[in-house]
Write a protein that holds these residues in place. Sequence first.
Motif, short mmCIF file in Angstrom:
data_model
loop_
_atom_site.label_atom_id
_atom_site.label_comp_id
_atom_site.label_asym_id
_atom_site.label_seq_id
_atom_site.Cartn_x
_atom_site.Cartn_y
_atom_site.Cartn_z
N TRP A 1 0.84 -1.19 0.00
CA TRP A 1 0.00 0.00 0.00
C TRP A 1 0.88 1.24 0.00
O TRP A 1 1.70 1.44 0.89
N GLN A 2 0.70 2.07 -1.00
CA GLN A 2 1.42 3.34 -1.10
C GLN A 2 0.48 4.46 -0.67
O GLN A 2 -0.61 4.61 -1.23
N ARG A 3 0.92 5.23 0.33
CA ARG A 3 0.08 6.31 0.84
C ARG A 3 0.94 7.56 1.00
O ARG A 3 1.77 7.65 1.91
N GLY A 4 0.76 8.52 0.09
CA GLY A 4 1.56 9.73 0.13
C GLY A 4 3.03 9.40 -0.03
O GLY A 4 3.44 8.71 -0.95
N ASN A 5 3.84 9.87 0.90
CA ASN A 5 5.28 9.61 0.89
C ASN A 5 5.66 8.36 1.66
O ASN A 5 6.84 8.08 1.83
N GLY A 6 4.66 7.62 2.13
CA GLY A 6 4.93 6.40 2.89
C GLY A 6 4.43 5.17 2.16
O GLY A 6 3.51 5.24 1.33
N SER A 7 5.03 4.04 2.45
CA SER A 7 4.61 2.78 1.86
C SER A 7 4.57 1.70 2.92
O SER A 7 5.49 1.58 3.75
N TRP A 8 3.49 0.92 2.90
CA TRP A 8 3.31 -0.23 3.79
C TRP A 8 3.42 -1.51 2.97
O TRP A 8 2.98 -1.58 1.83
#
Length: 437
Positions: A232-239
Amino acid sequence: MPDRTLNGPGSRRNGTIRTLFGAVLTLWPMAVAWADPATVDVFANTRYSDNIDKRASGSEEEDFEHRVGIGINKQTGPGTCEAAIGGDMAFVTYQRGTNSDEVSADLDASGNCQPNRNVRWSARGSIRDVRTTTQAPDSPNNRERRNFLATGPSFIAYPSRRDTLTLDMEYQMTRFQESTEDDSDRVVTTGRWQHLFTRNLNGGLAASQSNIDYRQTEEELVRRSANGFFNWQRGNGSWSGELGYSWLESEQGPLVNDTEGATGQLAYRHQWGQGTSAFAEFRRSITDVSSEVDLRIPGLDFNLTQTSAVVVTAFTVGAGQQWTERTRSDLSVSATESDYEASGTTEERLSSELSVSHRLMQNLTGQGSAGFARETFGQNSEDERDTVRAQLGLDYQRTRDLTLSASIGHETQSAELPGAREYDENWIQFGVRYNLR
């Protein structure tokens, strides 16, 4: 536990031949037409240590370690076949004969060919020095080479625009320089369904089976696992993560051991602009000592003198900061626990490291680092050892292709258990590296 000191130069010389042969095996599947010339370096350095094998106080031996080698870094562009190779290989000699001459390597290679969208053939390999026994310090007489090679096909189907079905079949080979009882061959079969839920979220289900054969001990392992996964890519972060269950059955003659439990991984990475980054990762695996899982877990060393089945729990966090155009710092902290099932022993490690680099002048860069590690052996935690290390260095880029370096460092280990090894080491190193192309 006794030191794993090698028995004379003959053992090292044969190991050198095996390493070079292993390198050929590793790199042969990568034979593709390189689109651009590789970056090739030659280097030489000399390291003096007042306690080369990190022996206890009163039995220290000093020596000069001379190292001459070649480095390569190459990556092909997009195409039907893609490949990458990077790392160093060196010949190492000890001036006063405290250890035998050897070939040392830290080399990784990977590649794949996909003639059409439904079939892909992949290969990857590595040659790396690893610690033989974790209950002795990381020194030249406690290291050996591990050669790893994996290759096999993948068959891919696309039931819909958002779904992908993949069947991977892979042969893996692991060979050790000295701990040949841990040499293994394995066949891994994995089925995977992946679904694109949104532009930034995908996930699916996977099931795999590994049939592992230890060549010398005739031990056979069967590992089965089933899990769900996501990215999951969310903004500048990735899970990214996975959660499932694993079963590991070990059979050696009349002895049968079963290990099972929940396994998984959860990781988060974040980037703030161009200067700041951070990550955190938790992982639990049921595996064996000849697998490559330690390459994915910072701070993890397998004890090759233990049994094959091991349950690994690890947590790692880190951050990097580019303070100015000249100054950067990086910090990492990791904690690992290794449970060796058949012997019932447990090893725990907590380690941290801080490194800082600063460009003093246009062609001169200073570097420094400090690290701490606490190792605990056994269920009752009586055998606890603390290791502290620090170093300072300078890199001087004389020309675009020529770099000179110098560094100095100290390492010390203290122990709680009476009779456990305590040592101090001071060292200094000078080196030169030249880029041929």
